[in-house]
Design a protein around this motif. Sequence first.
Motif, mmCIF file in Angstrom:
data_model
loop_
_atom_site.group_PDB
_atom_site.id
_atom_site.type_symbol
_atom_site.label_atom_id
_atom_site.label_comp_id
_atom_site.label_asym_id
_atom_site.label_seq_id
_atom_site.Cartn_x
_atom_site.Cartn_y
_atom_site.Cartn_z
ATOM 1 N N ARG A 230 0.421 -5.155 3.445
ATOM 2 C CA ARG A 230 -1.186 -4.862 3.468
ATOM 3 C C ARG A 230 -1.749 -6.209 3.468
ATOM 4 O O ARG A 230 -2.675 -6.264 4.552
ATOM 5 C CB ARG A 230 -1.391 -4.109 2.236
ATOM 6 C CG ARG A 230 -1.126 -2.533 2.192
ATOM 7 C CD ARG A 230 -1.174 -1.784 1.126
ATOM 8 N NE ARG A 230 -0.786 -0.428 1.286
ATOM 9 C CZ ARG A 230 0.317 -0.164 0.775
ATOM 10 N NH1 ARG A 230 1.112 -1.057 -0.193
ATOM 11 N NH2 ARG A 230 0.792 1.296 0.737
ATOM 12 N N THR A 234 -4.227 -6.903 6.445
ATOM 13 C CA THR A 234 -5.734 -7.218 6.026
ATOM 14 C C THR A 234 -6.103 -8.476 6.863
ATOM 15 O O THR A 234 -7.189 -8.460 7.360
ATOM 16 C CB THR A 234 -5.956 -7.420 4.614
ATOM 17 O OG1 THR A 234 -5.374 -6.207 3.936
ATOM 18 C CG2 THR A 234 -7.272 -7.749 4.329
ATOM 19 N N GLN A 259 1.818 1.407 6.776
ATOM 20 C CA GLN A 259 0.660 0.616 5.829
ATOM 21 C C GLN A 259 -0.658 0.121 6.851
ATOM 22 O O GLN A 259 -1.672 0.068 6.456
ATOM 23 C CB GLN A 259 1.033 -0.554 5.274
ATOM 24 C CG GLN A 259 2.204 -0.175 4.223
ATOM 25 C CD GLN A 259 2.820 -1.331 3.456
ATOM 26 O OE1 GLN A 259 2.465 -2.406 3.580
ATOM 27 N NE2 GLN A 259 3.912 -1.204 2.987
ATOM 28 N N GLU A 262 -3.295 2.423 6.470
ATOM 29 C CA GLU A 262 -4.290 2.359 5.223
ATOM 30 C C GLU A 262 -5.238 1.226 5.022
ATOM 31 O O GLU A 262 -5.809 1.320 4.181
ATOM 32 C CB GLU A 262 -3.263 2.386 4.102
ATOM 33 C CG GLU A 262 -2.278 3.748 4.038
ATOM 34 C CD GLU A 262 -1.052 3.475 2.980
ATOM 35 O OE1 GLU A 262 -0.420 4.320 2.735
ATOM 36 O OE2 GLU A 262 -1.037 2.376 2.570
ATOM 37 N N VAL A 263 -4.880 0.163 6.221
ATOM 38 C CA VAL A 263 -5.899 -0.796 5.991
ATOM 39 C C VAL A 263 -6.968 -0.764 6.495
ATOM 40 O O VAL A 263 -7.131 -0.379 7.890
ATOM 41 C CB VAL A 263 -4.962 -2.035 6.608
ATOM 42 C CG1 VAL A 263 -5.804 -3.141 6.654
ATOM 43 C CG2 VAL A 263 -3.736 -2.494 5.770
ATOM 44 N N PRO A 264 -8.084 -0.847 5.940
ATOM 45 C CA PRO A 264 -9.417 -0.828 6.438
ATOM 46 C C PRO A 264 -9.667 -1.833 7.953
ATOM 47 O O PRO A 264 -9.282 -2.867 7.706
ATOM 48 C CB PRO A 264 -10.491 -0.897 5.557
ATOM 49 C CG PRO A 264 -9.880 -1.485 4.511
ATOM 50 C CD PRO A 264 -8.078 -1.219 4.655
ATOM 51 N N PHE B 54 -4.205 -5.117 -3.903
ATOM 52 C CA PHE B 54 -3.058 -5.076 -3.493
ATOM 53 C C PHE B 54 -2.063 -5.854 -4.648
ATOM 54 O O PHE B 54 -1.088 -5.260 -5.068
ATOM 55 C CB PHE B 54 -2.922 -5.814 -2.281
ATOM 56 C CG PHE B 54 -3.456 -4.876 -1.088
ATOM 57 C CD1 PHE B 54 -3.706 -3.631 -1.152
ATOM 58 C CD2 PHE B 54 -3.601 -5.750 0.129
ATOM 59 C CE1 PHE B 54 -4.342 -2.979 0.049
ATOM 60 C CE2 PHE B 54 -4.399 -5.039 1.056
ATOM 61 C CZ PHE B 54 -4.869 -3.893 1.033
ATOM 62 N N LYS B 184 -8.238 6.667 0.221
ATOM 63 C CA LYS B 184 -9.088 5.934 -0.619
ATOM 64 C C LYS B 184 -10.047 6.366 -1.636
ATOM 65 O O LYS B 184 -10.442 7.352 -1.145
ATOM 66 C CB LYS B 184 -9.774 4.770 0.455
ATOM 67 C CG LYS B 184 -8.950 3.984 1.139
ATOM 68 C CD LYS B 184 -9.694 3.025 2.216
ATOM 69 C CE LYS B 184 -9.003 2.595 3.591
ATOM 70 N NZ LYS B 184 -8.989 3.750 4.476
ATOM 71 N N LEU B 193 -6.838 2.021 -2.791
ATOM 72 C CA LEU B 193 -6.159 3.287 -2.324
ATOM 73 C C LEU B 193 -5.828 3.872 -3.599
ATOM 74 O O LEU B 193 -5.525 3.366 -4.749
ATOM 75 C CB LEU B 193 -4.608 2.824 -1.800
ATOM 76 C CG LEU B 193 -4.794 2.135 -0.323
ATOM 77 C CD1 LEU B 193 -3.367 1.371 0.160
ATOM 78 C CD2 LEU B 193 -5.293 2.949 0.562
#
Lengths: 403, 356
Positions: A230, A234, A259, A262-264, B54, B184, B193
Amino acid sequence: MKKRWFILFAVLLAAVLALSACSQKSTYECTDPYGCINIGPNDPIKMGVAVVLSGPNESLGVDEVGGVEIAVDDFTAANKDWLGKHTIQVVKEDAQCSAEGGQTAAQKLAADKSIVGVIGTACSSAGEPASKILSDAHIVMISPSNTAPSLTDPQTHAECYLRTAHNDKVQGKAVAEFAYNVLGARTMATIHDGSPYAEQLQQVACDVFTQLGGQCVAQEAINVGDTDMRPVLTKIAASKPDVLYYPIFIQEGALITQQAKEVPGLENTVLMGSDGMISPDFVKAAGAAAEGMYLSGPAAVDDQNFNKKYEAKYGQEPPSAFHLHAYDATMMLLDAIKKVAVVDKDGTIHIPRKALCEALFSTKDFKGLTGTLTCNEYGDCADPKINIYQIQDGKYVPVWPQK
Amino acid sequence: MIAKLKRYLERLTFVDIVVQLFGWAILLVAIIGVIGSLHNSYYTKEQWMDFVVFGISQGGVYALIALGYTLVYGILFMINFAHGDIFMAGAFTGYFLAAKLDAYGFYNTHPIISLLLVMLLAMATSVVVALITERVAYRPLRRAPRLVPLITAIGASFTIEYTFRGFYGSGVEAYPELAIVAGKTTVLGVRILKVHLLVIVVSILMMAGLYFYVQYTKAGKAMRAVAEDKDVAALMGVDVDRVIVNTFILGAALAGVAGVLYALIFKQVHFFMGFIPGIKAFTAAVVGGIGNVPGAMLGGFFLGIFESLGPGLILEGLGIPASYQLKDVIAFTLLVVVLIFRPTGILGERLSEEKV
């Protein structure tokens, strides 16, 4: 005391005489500068296979071992007269998917003076040290799936190394063209894992993509064994690339695939990978996140005849994309052996090493299962055809180039 | 005060000075990197917060594993290198139950019960594996020199890894996704998340539980007594072997939970998955001060955040390309710097040296 020395001397003399008598029986005289392999009348012809046989990329190696063994069966069936009492023995070594693994496997095989040639390795990282060690031992090596450009580069190429897999100069170009022309992407980010395969492939893709008019906005790297992708994703998300290309292997590739969802900032980014991740194991590991992603790889030659043989022998479909390359590599090797070998009256086979190496490099218009193979002076033998696959319902479906 | 300083300067050897200078040099480079990165302002504020989140969730998992190292070290003065594999054993067994529950659809219709069941099974497996290891590999060597159990620990680690490989193969298995923790949410204005939120909450709960157990129960008191002096504790009527077994059970149970949390975040299990988290957690335990329970927690979070934030915050500012490949360098440099300035770790006790 003196008497003892005399007896020892006599025994040694007798031994020397006996040995020279043995060698006189043979009519063959080895003149090859690299020496010859002599296979006794009842001994098997031994060839090595050094591929990945453990760890997350096991399927790649299992696939190739199948190709080799089926080729050996086919060759044996077609050349019964020539082989006579000889059989072909396949010596398997685990070269893993790492430089250390390649080195260990190659050293083990090089130590065995009766090994005629080696099929392997699966991964380019293992191929770099293995090709050097085997060439130094004057053993020919043909890889079914090393694709890193450096292995057949005029500067770094090992003397007796060849491959039936495509050079990644071709694959990287296909990826860049697909991304630019078909997906309409203008920005690309890449991730590699420090292996020669991934690092060179993403570099070729980036170079071609830039030439086409696109822009490589980020070239990142991770380590083999990393799990938390992540942070690096990112970082890449900050430049919002159209395409994210990560030509790495199953385990880390699956983690990035999951992943990235899920990362904006990566919502509209198209994911692309390459042949290191073409395996049912990848789909299993990445799950639903892999759906719709694109991967480049060798063109699917749907050889039903071969698949039938594979299923009959191993009870499953070939698990990866390089079994036909392994088959062709083995056939090329065995054909070349047959061409240069000298068979004595008593059935002993002599194989001159340098002649074998040269015979392989002069392979021309060899009809293989992957196409017509012609080797150039640096060992690239493939007839490279690259497809882009899309994962649809867990299956790899070829989408480009259109038929 | 001046006398103290004088004594300190007298005791300073050449090597000390070099090592100290080395430490300061690393710190200086790090500060330059941070200034450079902040000056670039390549990331938005949300992205910086993402990095921290994270890091916290990764750190929570490290902390849970690190506790196992620290508990065992506190009592036996032994590094249990098989601990990473005990973590793997829990995660792997939990996977089989989760996959079965998922196949029958129970996993997502009753997520909380499923999660509890999976965690219980993972804890039970980890505990059993740890107890077998303790009985077979460590107890016969209780009075042996300290290097001996260290070597058997490495042997035990390989044995566990390859036993699991033999049973379940060397492939990567995909952990089923839990629908309620997908996606999220926002907590205190920070996007996070849901799975990370779960991991952070569960790990903090577990740690709080452990802290109370060690500080406020009779068994915890016995544990602290044995940590202070085994022989005297035995004279006072504490069953030392029992306390040691208890310690292994506690550490393994935490590792089992960590295994499930780890699998929830990364959705993968394979037989070698314990190796790297094991080493990182060991680093965390040493950074926090090995043998010290709050130290392991602090070390875990510290390491997690540092690993996640470090490449972007420090290396980027120094103009190093592909900085995330150097994540492990950051983690281990942190260890070196902490050990230079505080040889016993951040919360390390001077006491532990006397005990040895």
